[in-house]
Design an enzyme around this catalytic site. Sequence first.
Site, mmCIF file in Angstrom:
data_model
loop_
_atom_site.group_PDB
_atom_site.id
_atom_site.type_symbol
_atom_site.label_atom_id
_atom_site.label_comp_id
_atom_site.label_asym_id
_atom_site.label_seq_id
_atom_site.Cartn_x
_atom_site.Cartn_y
_atom_site.Cartn_z
ATOM 1 N N LEU A 1 0.860 -1.182 0.000
ATOM 2 C CA LEU A 1 0.000 0.000 0.000
ATOM 3 C C LEU A 1 0.895 1.230 0.000
ATOM 4 O O LEU A 1 1.863 1.303 0.770
ATOM 5 C CB LEU A 1 -0.897 0.026 1.243
ATOM 6 C CG LEU A 1 -2.112 -0.904 1.270
ATOM 7 C CD1 LEU A 1 -2.779 -0.861 2.640
ATOM 8 C CD2 LEU A 1 -3.112 -0.546 0.187
ATOM 9 N N ASP A 2 0.582 2.207 -0.843
ATOM 10 C CA ASP A 2 1.340 3.452 -0.880
ATOM 11 C C ASP A 2 1.181 4.215 0.431
ATOM 12 O O ASP A 2 0.213 3.991 1.176
ATOM 13 C CB ASP A 2 0.855 4.329 -2.028
ATOM 14 C CG ASP A 2 1.154 3.711 -3.390
ATOM 15 O OD1 ASP A 2 2.148 2.983 -3.499
ATOM 16 O OD2 ASP A 2 0.379 3.968 -4.330
ATOM 17 N N PRO A 3 2.095 5.147 0.724
ATOM 18 C CA PRO A 3 1.945 5.968 1.948
ATOM 19 C C PRO A 3 0.603 6.686 2.036
ATOM 20 O O PRO A 3 0.056 6.851 3.134
ATOM 21 C CB PRO A 3 3.103 6.962 1.842
ATOM 22 C CG PRO A 3 4.150 6.217 1.071
ATOM 23 C CD PRO A 3 3.390 5.387 0.067
#
Length: 316
Positions: A49-51
């Site tokens: 998951l991206d930041p």
Amino acid sequence: MQKTQKKIPRKPVDGVLLLDKPLGLSSNQALQRIKWLLKAKKAGHTGNLDPLATGVLPLCFGEATKFASQGLDADKTYVTRIQLGETRDTGDAEGEALECFPLPEMNETRLQQLLADFTGPQQQVPPMYSALKHQGRKLYELARAGENVERPPRDIVLHQLKLLEFTPDSLTLEVHCSKGTYIRVLGEDLARALGSGGYLSSLRRIASGAEDASQLVDLPTLEAAFEQQGEAGILAYMRPVDHLVRHLPICQLNEADAEKLLQGQAVKLLDEVAAIGENVRLYASGSDFIGLAQVRSEADKLLLQPLKMRSVAAQG
């Protein structure tokens, strides 16, 4: 004389932790924080998951990492908000603005038709801002250096696109999709199909396979538990090693067959527990999970072929 930094001893920790990944941390940063608190030897996660994104992030420790592919290969469900009228280099709110566009004219009928058109099997070109590699370098490293390379399209499936809300400048959707789907690319493609530009302003994973948001524990809760009870506080939230494979059929083994499978040998399947080619989870001594096997046929016999097995040491 410079002092050498003393290494922190690591220990085996086995199990699955269902983390609600917080905003602002990468999946690996969240994983490493918990791994450090537990002083765990080995850990991994089941889907980046991206930041910018939050939500379901199963963390696997020790023996559970052998079965992490079950989570990596699972379908995912997201809730996302697409901001219209502007594109950004990363495809999400973290990026730099590229170009402004007029806002599209929208109504529910048009949007429902658009989502129906986008539903189903298709190919998607991964974004430059991704962790995929090109000639040994991550694409996002190349993108930050101003490079743009050709990326082969990948097969994905958008199982369902549900319209939750829309405003003059945004769409909020629930997306149920196959592994490997980039929601940022989907957001850009939908905006383009509307005659505008767009980027993701928020993204939350609400399900990954059988794991959903109702089962999660957040990072502040885990850190508070550690402050109060040490490692035991976090371990209280740990699921067993077989948690990610609990949807598979069960096969109970006698001691002799269990030993053969642990040594990599196939054994005869006495009772038909699954179809040929399907995977089953294996248990010895009534309740001890020892790994996964595949049912196969050979000379009119059904065999169990070991796939992923727990280490003998971990059984003791």
